[in-house]
Design an enzyme around this catalytic site. Sequence first.
Site, PDB file in Angstrom:
ATOM      1  N   ASP A  31      39.534  42.002  41.440  1.00 33.62           N
ATOM      2  CA  ASP A  31      39.517  41.999  42.906  1.00 33.62           C
ATOM      3  C   ASP A  31      38.897  40.684  43.358  1.00 33.62           C
ATOM      4  O   ASP A  31      37.691  40.494  43.252  1.00 33.62           O
ATOM      5  CB  ASP A  31      38.711  43.186  43.449  1.00 33.62           C
ATOM      6  CG  ASP A  31      38.873  43.376  44.941  1.00 33.62           C
ATOM      7  OD1 ASP A  31      39.273  42.414  45.644  1.00 33.62           O
ATOM      8  OD2 ASP A  31      38.593  44.490  45.413  1.00 33.62           O
ATOM      9  N   ARG A  77      39.009  39.435  46.415  1.00 35.27           N
ATOM     10  CA  ARG A  77      38.808  39.361  47.859  1.00 35.27           C
ATOM     11  C   ARG A  77      37.372  38.953  48.196  1.00 35.27           C
ATOM     12  O   ARG A  77      36.437  39.268  47.478  1.00 35.27           O
ATOM     13  CB  ARG A  77      39.120  40.712  48.511  1.00 35.27           C
ATOM     14  CG  ARG A  77      40.596  41.045  48.447  1.00 35.27           C
ATOM     15  CD  ARG A  77      40.877  42.398  49.005  1.00 35.27           C
ATOM     16  NE  ARG A  77      40.310  43.434  48.120  1.00 35.27           N
ATOM     17  CZ  ARG A  77      40.522  44.733  48.290  1.00 35.27           C
ATOM     18  NH1 ARG A  77      41.260  45.168  49.278  1.00 35.27           N
ATOM     19  NH2 ARG A  77      39.993  45.601  47.437  1.00 35.27           N
TER      20      ARG A  77
END
Length: 170
Positions: free
Chosen positions: A123, A125
């Site tokens: 991930d 982000r």
Amino acid sequence: MIIRMVEGALRTRFGTFNQILYYDGQQEMIALVMGEVAYKQNVLCRVHSHCISGHVFNSIECDCREQMEMAQQLVRNAGSGVIIWLDQEGKGNGRLALLKSRALKAQGVSQADAYVRLGYSADARSYVRAAEILHDLNVLSITLMTNNPEKASQLREDGLVITGIQNLVP
């Protein structure tokens, strides 16, 4: 660092939002604001990552579109809130990583594990820009609409006060 570029009304099925375009020198981000949020506490807030499959192509492989609709509906019902749109396709790894991961997902591998097997971050982000936008809007604290506890942790690390979590379950 973000720059507020322009803003204007955006009429939606869920009411009229003030759409504010931000830019950080590389990417654009959008804040959809309904009602008064400056110097308010417990502001309903969704930090939403771009998903072309769900939002443009109406894919049934994710619930991104449904989560956005739920967030807009909840903001409308509350009379105020903020939805921040970040360009972070494929959990921040990009569209290429997302498409490459499809074969592994079809074999039952989780999205995060598929990314890692392909050499990407599980991930990637970042929510720093979302925190900057909320600070620019002078929001004092938020009730975060999310199913992702890591998002709340990162936003807290970026200096936001989160007074509650509201799950978005389509």
